[in-house]
Design a protein around this motif. Sequence first.
Motif, mmCIF file in Angstrom:
data_model
loop_
_atom_site.group_PDB
_atom_site.id
_atom_site.type_symbol
_atom_site.label_atom_id
_atom_site.label_comp_id
_atom_site.label_asym_id
_atom_site.label_seq_id
_atom_site.Cartn_x
_atom_site.Cartn_y
_atom_site.Cartn_z
ATOM 1 N N LYS A 132 0.820 -1.209 0.000
ATOM 2 C CA LYS A 132 0.000 0.000 0.000
ATOM 3 C C LYS A 132 0.859 1.266 0.000
ATOM 4 O O LYS A 132 0.359 2.347 0.323
ATOM 5 C CB LYS A 132 -0.893 0.031 1.248
ATOM 6 C CG LYS A 132 -1.952 -1.047 1.293
ATOM 7 C CD LYS A 132 -3.224 -0.595 0.611
ATOM 8 C CE LYS A 132 -4.336 -1.616 0.809
ATOM 9 N NZ LYS A 132 -5.449 -1.402 -0.086
ATOM 10 N N TRP A 134 2.682 4.612 -1.215
ATOM 11 C CA TRP A 134 2.531 5.588 -2.276
ATOM 12 C C TRP A 134 3.930 5.924 -2.756
ATOM 13 O O TRP A 134 4.790 6.316 -1.952
ATOM 14 C CB TRP A 134 1.818 6.831 -1.767
ATOM 15 C CG TRP A 134 0.363 6.605 -1.521
ATOM 16 C CD1 TRP A 134 -0.591 6.337 -2.453
ATOM 17 C CD2 TRP A 134 -0.323 6.628 -0.253
ATOM 18 N NE1 TRP A 134 -1.834 6.205 -1.849
ATOM 19 C CE2 TRP A 134 -1.689 6.374 -0.506
ATOM 20 C CE3 TRP A 134 0.087 6.849 1.061
ATOM 21 C CZ2 TRP A 134 -2.648 6.341 0.503
ATOM 22 C CZ3 TRP A 134 -0.860 6.806 2.063
ATOM 23 C CH2 TRP A 134 -2.214 6.552 1.792
ATOM 24 N N GLY A 155 3.686 -0.891 -4.288
ATOM 25 C CA GLY A 155 2.838 0.205 -3.819
ATOM 26 C C GLY A 155 1.450 0.196 -4.426
ATOM 27 O O GLY A 155 1.134 -0.621 -5.297
ATOM 28 N N GLN A 156 0.617 1.109 -3.952
ATOM 29 C CA GLN A 156 -0.745 1.208 -4.471
ATOM 30 C C GLN A 156 -0.874 2.266 -5.557
ATOM 31 O O GLN A 156 -1.822 2.248 -6.328
ATOM 32 C CB GLN A 156 -1.743 1.495 -3.350
ATOM 33 C CG GLN A 156 -1.506 2.782 -2.585
ATOM 34 C CD GLN A 156 -2.608 3.033 -1.551
ATOM 35 O OE1 GLN A 156 -3.777 3.147 -1.904
ATOM 36 N NE2 GLN A 156 -2.240 3.121 -0.293
ATOM 37 N N LYS A 157 0.081 3.208 -5.608
ATOM 38 C CA LYS A 157 0.000 4.236 -6.649
ATOM 39 C C LYS A 157 1.376 4.860 -6.871
ATOM 40 O O LYS A 157 2.142 5.039 -5.925
ATOM 41 C CB LYS A 157 -1.012 5.321 -6.239
ATOM 42 C CG LYS A 157 -1.255 6.322 -7.360
ATOM 43 C CD LYS A 157 -2.511 7.144 -7.214
ATOM 44 C CE LYS A 157 -2.616 8.105 -8.402
ATOM 45 N NZ LYS A 157 -3.691 9.075 -8.235
ATOM 46 N N PHE A 159 3.302 8.240 -8.422
ATOM 47 C CA PHE A 159 3.124 9.631 -8.853
ATOM 48 C C PHE A 159 4.324 10.072 -9.688
ATOM 49 O O PHE A 159 5.453 10.058 -9.201
ATOM 50 C CB PHE A 159 3.002 10.562 -7.648
ATOM 51 C CG PHE A 159 1.750 10.348 -6.859
ATOM 52 C CD1 PHE A 159 0.582 11.018 -7.203
ATOM 53 C CD2 PHE A 159 1.728 9.461 -5.794
ATOM 54 C CE1 PHE A 159 -0.592 10.811 -6.481
ATOM 55 C CE2 PHE A 159 0.559 9.252 -5.069
ATOM 56 C CZ PHE A 159 -0.600 9.932 -5.412
ATOM 57 N N VAL B 206 -0.663 15.351 -4.690
ATOM 58 C CA VAL B 206 0.034 14.177 -4.128
ATOM 59 C C VAL B 206 -0.306 14.034 -2.642
ATOM 60 O O VAL B 206 -0.711 12.965 -2.186
ATOM 61 C CB VAL B 206 1.570 14.283 -4.298
ATOM 62 C CG1 VAL B 206 2.274 13.136 -3.563
ATOM 63 C CG2 VAL B 206 1.960 14.276 -5.762
ATOM 64 N N SER B 209 -4.115 13.217 -1.931
ATOM 65 C CA SER B 209 -4.659 11.941 -2.390
ATOM 66 C C SER B 209 -3.965 10.772 -1.699
ATOM 67 O O SER B 209 -4.231 9.619 -2.014
ATOM 68 C CB SER B 209 -4.535 11.819 -3.912
ATOM 69 O OG SER B 209 -3.187 11.729 -4.295
ATOM 70 N N THR B 210 -3.060 11.096 -0.760
ATOM 71 C CA THR B 210 -2.348 10.010 -0.074
ATOM 72 C C THR B 210 -2.516 10.147 1.443
ATOM 73 O O THR B 210 -3.562 9.853 1.983
ATOM 74 C CB THR B 210 -0.849 10.014 -0.464
ATOM 75 O OG1 THR B 210 -0.241 11.260 -0.084
ATOM 76 C CG2 THR B 210 -0.676 9.810 -1.954
#
Lengths: 294, 294
Positions: A132, A134, A155-157, A159, B206, B209-210
Amino acid sequence: MIEVGFIGLGNMGQPMVKNLLKAGFKVKVYNRTPNKASEVVEAGAEQVNRPCDTVTPDGIVVTMVSNDQVLEELVYSPDGIGEKLGKDGIHLSMSTVAPDTSRRLAKYHQEKGSFYIASPVFGRPEAAEAQKLWVMSSGNQGAKERVKPIQEAMGQKVFDLGEEPGNANVVKLGGNFMIMAAMEAMAEAFNLAEKNGMDRETVAEVYTSTLFNCTVYNGYGAMIAKKMFEPAGFQLALGLKDCNLVLDEANQTKTPMPLANLVHNRLLASAAKGRGNQDWSALTKLANEEAGME
Amino acid sequence: MIEVGFIGLGNMGQPMVKNLLKAGFKVKVYNRTPNKASEVVEAGAEQVNRPCDTVTPDGIVVTMVSNDQVLEELVYSPDGIGEKLGKDGIHLSMSTVAPDTSRRLAKYHQEKGSFYIASPVFGRPEAAEAQKLWVMSSGNQGAKERVKPIQEAMGQKVFDLGEEPGNANVVKLGGNFMIMAAMEAMAEAFNLAEKNGMDRETVAEVYTSTLFNCTVYNGYGAMIAKKMFEPAGFQLALGLKDCNLVLDEANQTKTPMPLANLVHNRLLASAAKGRGNQDWSALTKLANEEAGME
């Protein structure tokens, strides 16, 4: 099977390697203290004896270490990864370091024909375990695309913060500073409630189920309400290191940050009191002590 | 049809009255500046000329006014609600005021046989309109139960904070302080990013959203990233009033709050620069100006 090198098997590194293995990567690991590799070796990683042995030519090496100096040694030392990474090799640098360290390393790797991607993460060890995290990412566009499956396995996302290598580090440092500020704010607000005879956990629950219903306030809110600062998910000594990096960057860019100065003093005094090994939320003990509370 | 009095038709009061009307209450409204009542009268409220005329004997009167002094006058003055509320009448006090004001008024109402419930809210005018306020509630248990349908007609959740009348105010003030702290933290972090050549809105995205995906950071994050501080959802002058209440309470209870002192100075300097009518997030302009930025 894609081979990946991984250097740094601390609280974060270990669960990250396990997730890479789960996602089907073949992982060669190195850690300064070799016995920390036992768990990931059991999970299928191959342990090697030198940083440079994690490198597959043209391949990718992930680093997740505790500070700038350790990171630079891993690249520049005779048995480091710098010389061996080779043309088109990628150094995926996930530690929290100074933007300038990333800029310097990016330049060095570029001269060797390899790439450096700054890719610090938000999330504690539990988040790393649960895949999870970021993940922030800045550097060469093509290299960023090549490392994305690796980042996504952990990770979950992800950037994308542009090509300037220091960007991801600036955002990471700013985020860590915002966490420190949130911790101090909660401590002061909870203390005010406690001094008025209220139960800290009830009050924390009001804030974190309404205006502040997010990861940072939920996680640290419970710890600060209970005044429980162990086990250390993220050590105060590392928080102090990060806060120093924030102030260095503020200094270089002429960005006055009075709130960063305040939390820096909190961390410094906490370290002076021997709390470097506690969770960084222990910085809030000072507010409690100043208020004459346990 | 249950009759309710409502005093104070500002940015918050107007949408709150409309939701009471929607929920089927009959509402008698009073406002110092009478012409502010036109919208709610159109929506079905009955306008009266004196605060005491909003009272139905044994009934409930809601107050939502701008400060402690106005609130106390509404109770104690000859045409106020204090004398007229009568046995078992309830004053549902939703303004943000000092805990001591609530304690004093609770005592006064008790002497008259009536009740005082402190019930400040979290949420801006948009939240009031959408019936999404978070409502805190402290005071006599039976009276709290009687006002609950009214609170629920205006909000999404009611938090019971015990019988001590000041409790809800302490929690409200602590929450407003935490918002101020979050705004200053965001300003400093976004400035650091901007000074490093990054786009503020990307960086805000960023964070929000985290780790900081919650109401306060999402709402104010966008404003602080864009440096847009108008229209004022909540005026800086009122934020300064609240911060003074926080420091008064800190002083009384001997709770040192260095971060509250920092944001207090920000609000004070902002007021000195004539920004009292802007949104309180305009306190972050000082960080921008100190950094030599627009």
